[in-house]
Motif scaffolding. Structure first.
Motif, PDB file in Angstrom:
ATOM      1  N   THR A 100     102.297  21.369 -26.960  1.00 50.13           N
ATOM      2  CA  THR A 100     101.488  20.256 -27.430  1.00 50.13           C
ATOM      3  C   THR A 100     101.975  19.800 -28.807  1.00 50.13           C
ATOM      4  N   PRO A 101     102.101  18.473 -29.009  1.00 47.44           N
ATOM      5  CA  PRO A 101     102.547  17.973 -30.325  1.00 47.44           C
ATOM      6  C   PRO A 101     101.405  18.042 -31.340  1.00 47.44           C
ATOM      7  N   TRP A 102     101.115  19.234 -31.821  1.00 50.85           N
ATOM      8  CA  TRP A 102      99.955  19.426 -32.705  1.00 50.85           C
ATOM      9  C   TRP A 102     100.045  18.581 -33.962  1.00 50.85           C
ATOM     10  N   THR A 103     101.233  18.337 -34.420  1.00 51.28           N
ATOM     11  CA  THR A 103     101.375  17.613 -35.683  1.00 51.28           C
ATOM     12  C   THR A 103     100.726  16.253 -35.633  1.00 51.28           C
ATOM     13  N   VAL A 104     100.612  15.684 -34.433  1.00 56.97           N
ATOM     14  CA  VAL A 104      99.963  14.386 -34.336  1.00 56.97           C
ATOM     15  C   VAL A 104      98.613  14.477 -33.647  1.00 56.97           C
ATOM     16  N   SER A 105      98.465  15.368 -32.689  1.00 57.23           N
ATOM     17  CA  SER A 105      97.261  15.317 -31.868  1.00 57.23           C
ATOM     18  C   SER A 105      96.030  15.840 -32.588  1.00 57.23           C
ATOM     19  N   VAL A 106      96.157  16.893 -33.369  1.00 54.08           N
ATOM     20  CA  VAL A 106      94.948  17.434 -33.998  1.00 54.08           C
ATOM     21  C   VAL A 106      94.506  16.600 -35.180  1.00 54.08           C
ATOM     22  N   TYR A 128      93.770   8.990 -32.189  1.00 54.15           N
ATOM     23  CA  TYR A 128      94.254   7.622 -32.335  1.00 54.15           C
ATOM     24  C   TYR A 128      95.746   7.620 -32.678  1.00 54.15           C
ATOM     25  N   THR A 129      96.157   8.550 -33.547  1.00 57.24           N
ATOM     26  CA  THR A 129      97.563   8.650 -33.926  1.00 57.24           C
ATOM     27  C   THR A 129      98.424   9.066 -32.735  1.00 57.24           C
ATOM     28  N   LEU A 130      97.921   9.981 -31.926  1.00 55.41           N
ATOM     29  CA  LEU A 130      98.657  10.417 -30.738  1.00 55.41           C
ATOM     30  C   LEU A 130      98.955   9.242 -29.820  1.00 55.41           C
ATOM     31  N   LEU A 131      98.011   8.346 -29.646  1.00 56.36           N
ATOM     32  CA  LEU A 131      98.201   7.190 -28.772  1.00 56.36           C
ATOM     33  C   LEU A 131      99.238   6.218 -29.325  1.00 56.36           C
ATOM     34  N   ARG A 132      99.564   6.354 -30.597  1.00 51.95           N
ATOM     35  CA  ARG A 132     100.567   5.477 -31.199  1.00 51.95           C
ATOM     36  C   ARG A 132     101.878   6.194 -31.489  1.00 51.95           C
ATOM     37  N   PRO A 147     105.102   7.088 -29.689  1.00 53.80           N
ATOM     38  CA  PRO A 147     105.778   6.786 -28.414  1.00 53.80           C
ATOM     39  C   PRO A 147     106.396   8.007 -27.747  1.00 53.80           C
ATOM     40  N   HIS A 148     106.725   9.044 -28.528  1.00 56.85           N
ATOM     41  CA  HIS A 148     107.348  10.235 -27.949  1.00 56.85           C
ATOM     42  C   HIS A 148     106.373  11.015 -27.078  1.00 56.85           C
ATOM     43  N   HIS A 149     105.079  10.998 -27.419  1.00 57.24           N
ATOM     44  CA  HIS A 149     104.111  11.852 -26.741  1.00 57.24           C
ATOM     45  C   HIS A 149     102.985  11.087 -26.048  1.00 57.24           C
ATOM     46  N   ASN A 150     102.883   9.810 -26.319  1.00 59.44           N
ATOM     47  CA  ASN A 150     101.817   9.017 -25.703  1.00 59.44           C
ATOM     48  C   ASN A 150     101.995   8.918 -24.189  1.00 59.44           C
ATOM     49  N   LYS A 151     100.914   9.107 -23.459  1.00 57.69           N
ATOM     50  CA  LYS A 151     100.919   8.958 -22.002  1.00 57.69           C
ATOM     51  C   LYS A 151      99.962   7.860 -21.552  1.00 57.69           C
ATOM     52  N   GLY A 152      99.297   7.191 -22.504  1.00 52.46           N
ATOM     53  CA  GLY A 152      98.384   6.129 -22.148  1.00 52.46           C
ATOM     54  C   GLY A 152      97.262   6.620 -21.251  1.00 52.46           C
ATOM     55  N   LEU A 153      97.029   5.902 -20.186  1.00 56.00           N
ATOM     56  CA  LEU A 153      95.938   6.243 -19.277  1.00 56.00           C
ATOM     57  C   LEU A 153      96.244   7.459 -18.411  1.00 56.00           C
ATOM     58  N   GLU A 168      92.724  16.810 -21.198  1.00 55.08           N
ATOM     59  CA  GLU A 168      93.535  16.467 -22.369  1.00 55.08           C
ATOM     60  C   GLU A 168      92.769  15.532 -23.299  1.00 55.08           C
ATOM     61  N   ARG A 169      91.978  14.653 -22.749  1.00 55.56           N
ATOM     62  CA  ARG A 169      91.210  13.725 -23.583  1.00 55.56           C
ATOM     63  C   ARG A 169      90.198  14.465 -24.448  1.00 55.56           C
ATOM     64  N   ASP A 170      89.619  15.532 -23.886  1.00 56.83           N
ATOM     65  CA  ASP A 170      88.681  16.340 -24.673  1.00 56.83           C
ATOM     66  C   ASP A 170      89.428  17.187 -25.704  1.00 56.83           C
ATOM     67  N   ALA A 171      90.549  17.788 -25.272  1.00 52.11           N
ATOM     68  CA  ALA A 171      91.288  18.700 -26.153  1.00 52.11           C
ATOM     69  C   ALA A 171      91.920  17.981 -27.339  1.00 52.11           C
ATOM     70  N   HIS A 172      92.262  16.709 -27.158  1.00 57.63           N
ATOM     71  CA  HIS A 172      93.007  15.998 -28.202  1.00 57.63           C
ATOM     72  C   HIS A 172      92.242  14.810 -28.761  1.00 57.63           C
ATOM     73  N   TYR A 173      90.901  14.850 -28.615  1.00 59.01           N
ATOM     74  CA  TYR A 173      90.033  13.884 -29.273  1.00 59.01           C
ATOM     75  C   TYR A 173      90.355  12.448 -28.884  1.00 59.01           C
ATOM     76  N   LEU A 174      90.612  12.257 -27.586  1.00 57.59           N
ATOM     77  CA  LEU A 174      90.921  10.933 -27.064  1.00 57.59           C
ATOM     78  C   LEU A 174      89.727  10.298 -26.350  1.00 57.59           C
ATOM     79  N   ARG A 175      88.666  11.056 -26.184  1.00 53.31           N
ATOM     80  CA  ARG A 175      87.492  10.556 -25.478  1.00 53.31           C
ATOM     81  C   ARG A 175      86.946   9.314 -26.201  1.00 53.31           C
TER      82      ARG A 175
END
Length: 617
Positions: free
Chosen positions: A69-75, A79-83, A85-91, A97-104
């Protein structure tokens, strides 16, 4: 916090002193610790192609090695994870994953697979009519979802290659200043002289394996586009990943902005480059020297530097100067030569005979033309054991002043001198065809409509199956179209071009034109150099690449008039080219990664980047 993780003893002491209260904080720390441990493992040993990256996750490091997991951006922020491009998966992010990485709440509730995302994007893309609109849409996708971009490009290469590469990239370069969104590479200008090493360190990725660099002076057949030539390195490196499997984070596009002599750009208030005439002579040489020294200092001996779209007067000089001290490759000189040679070797089956039995006439005596000619001569020399000087006599060049002959030696540039043979001067291509009587006509002139009806008819009267290669890009600069070649030759010609043409119906037969596109060669060639740790490029590696590509042409392809295999098989083609290039490097003692793998094709395949989404824990 992550910068502290680079110094683990201090970082661990800090963690001990923290009073961790909430579950979220605990999750952050567990993630950082887990990532740190994995990174520690990955940086031990040197089993991977990347040099110093251990194959911890079942992938060679020529691919995207981080399954973690790309912790440097996801934790820090969903919002940063979604921006990123290396790790974003969109929908495609799952509920977990949405719960674990605060994407809800940051995404609509639907969860779409990568395949469905690709289908949706492709449907939207096909609604655009203008190729440049499609190019911009693809670049936008690359900037927000890298894996989906490469998934689409790999799975639909025949449809999308003309959009991200020739011919559309030519228009994109002409309008690059207008469509520029965000940095896709480094712009290094004369203003940065003395600071180039610092600028290279500004790029966020550190484990770079290949650079594609241009100074924008001769972009395709469009001329001097200054720093707007950046579209070429960006496009080339997209193909390094999609077609050759080199991981995107290992690729760096660079433009050396030394000014432009294009008056239209100099007078354009929106031009994004230096508004001054091009540097030349000592100033130019010192600038490039600083760049090449900084590249080697920052990235090491095995960094591949691909020169792209330099003008003739610099291209040959730079290649000759740095090939002895750096791992350098000029795609216009060497890549074009290798792919054309592959087509010639493949065409011997329907044409008959050996290469040395044929006579070659070039329209165009620049870096592409002379580069192809020299590689053909070397291949004939290797096969016949005759001196290369003798084989050059079977190859003739026509430049802007007519046939290159010995009586013109005093006025010829140095790279044309080996091709100045004994013959009477003639000023037109038609006269040259009538005098030389070539079996193969090759266009590298950069000028459209120069293979006229009279020229094609003359070739057809001399040969039962004339081989005609109209290689200039983009499509508008092609020496003739596929339809013209087949119609004027009454279906006799074997034809290939630099830019794509549609199949042609002629008298009840369907002719499928081949595309002598450098994209067949340079991605696999580069992968081969990287995976064996080559330290120099030798001409025999180019010959090996040509023969490997020609070997992929089957009887079924030839029956359709193809002298190149379809692009749908390009990753398999690239793996075979990479294997042959690496094998030759080991044979020549130029490979540094030992021991040599037993099966180089399988090893090349294992090194290839995969664009499939990964599950984040």
């Amino acid at each position: 916090m992550m910068s502290l993780n680079r110094n683990r003893p201090h970082f661990l002491r800090l963690l001990v002193n923290l009073k961790v209260k909430g579950e979220r904080e605990k999750k952050v720390i567990r993630g950082i610790m887990s990532t740190g441990n994995a990174l520690d493992e990955m940086t031990q040993g040197s089993n991977g192609v990347g040099g110093g990256v251990k194959d911890v996750y079942g992938e060679d490091s020529a691919t995207e090695a981080q399954h973690i997991t790309p912790w440097t951006v996801s934790v820090a922020s969903g919002y940063t994870l979604l921006r990123d491009p290396h790790h974003n998966k969109g929908l495609a992010f799952t509920e977990k994953e949405r719960d674990a990485h605060y994407l809800r709440g940051l995404l609509p509730p639907a969860c779409l697979s990568q395949e469905l995302q690709a289908k949706k994007f492709l449907a939207t893309l096909r609604q655009y009519e203008a190729p440049l609109q499609k190019y911009i849409a693809m670049m936008d996708l690359q900037e927000r979802n890298e894996k989906l971009f490469y998934k689409l490009l790999i799975d639909h290469v025949e449809e999308l290659l003309p959009l991200v590469y020739t011919p559309t990239v030519g228009e994109a370069c002409q309008k690059y200043g207008s469509i520029f969104r965000r940095p896709q590479g480094l712009f290094i200008s004369l203003k940065d002289k003395g600071k180039i090493l610092e600028i290279l360190k500004n790029w966020p990725e550190k484990n770079i394996q290949v650079l594609v660099v241009t100074d924008g002076e001769r972009i395709l057949g469009l001329g001097d586009l200054g720093c707007q030539g950046m579209g070429i390195p960006v496009g080339k490196l997209s193909l390094y990943t999609a077609l050759g499997g080199v991981r995107p984070s290992a690729c760096l596009p660079i433009t050396l902005d030394v000014g432009t002599n294009n008056e239209k750009l100099l007078n354009d208030e929106f031009y994004i480059g230096l508004k001054q005439n091009r540097a030349t002579g000592k100033e130019y040489a010192e600038f490039v020297q600083e760049f090449m020294s900084a590249v080697k200092q920052n990235y090491g001996e095995k960094i591949l530097v691909q020169f792209e779209d330099f003008a003739n007067h610099n291209a040959f000089e730079l290649l000759e100067k740095y090939r002895k001290t750096h791992l350098v490759f000029n795609d216009d000189i060497q890549g074009t030569a290798s792919v054309v040679l592959a087509g010639l070797i493949a065409s011997l089956k329907p044409l008959g005979g050996n290469l040395a039995d044929h006579t070659f006439l070039f329209l165009g005596a620049g870096e592409a033309g002379t580069g192809i000619a020299e590689l053909i001569a070397r291949e004939m020399s290797n096969k016949t054991n005759a001196p290369v000087e003798e084989m050059r006599k079977k190859i003739w060049l026509v430049d802007s002043k007519g046939l290159v002959v010995s009586s013109r030696k005093e006025s010829l540039q140095s790279f044309k001198l080996p091709w100045a043979h004994e013959a009477k001067p003639v000023t037109t291509l038609l006269e040259a065809v009538q005098v030389i009587k070539p079996t193969v006509l090759i266009g590298t002139s950069g000028k459209g409509k120069t293979f006229t009806k009279e020229v094609v008819e003359a070739m057809s009267s001399i040969n039962s199956k004339p081989l005609i290669l109209a290689l200039s890009n983009p499509t508008s600069q092609s020496e003739c179209t596929a339809e013209e070649a087949y119609t004027w030759s009454k279906g006799q010609a074997i034809f290939a071009s630099g830019s794509p043409f549609d199949p042609v119906e002629y008298e009840g037969h369907t002719f499928v034109p081949g595309q002598a596109n450098n994209a067949y060669i340079f991605p696999g060639f580069g992968l081969g150099l990287i995976m064996c740790g080559a330290i120099r490029v030798h001409d025999d590696m180019l010959l090996a690449a040509s023969e490997a590509l020609a070997a992929q042409v089957t009887k079924e392809h030839l029956a359709k008039g193809l002298i190149y295999p379809p692009y749908k098989d390009i990753r398999n083609i690239s793996a075979n080219i990479a294997a042959k290039v690496a094998e030759k490097a080991y044979e020549l003692g130029l490979a540094s990664r030992l021991p040599q793998p037993e099966n180089l094709v399988k090893y090349a395949e294992s090194c290839m980047y995969s664009p499939n989404y990964r599950n984040y824990r």
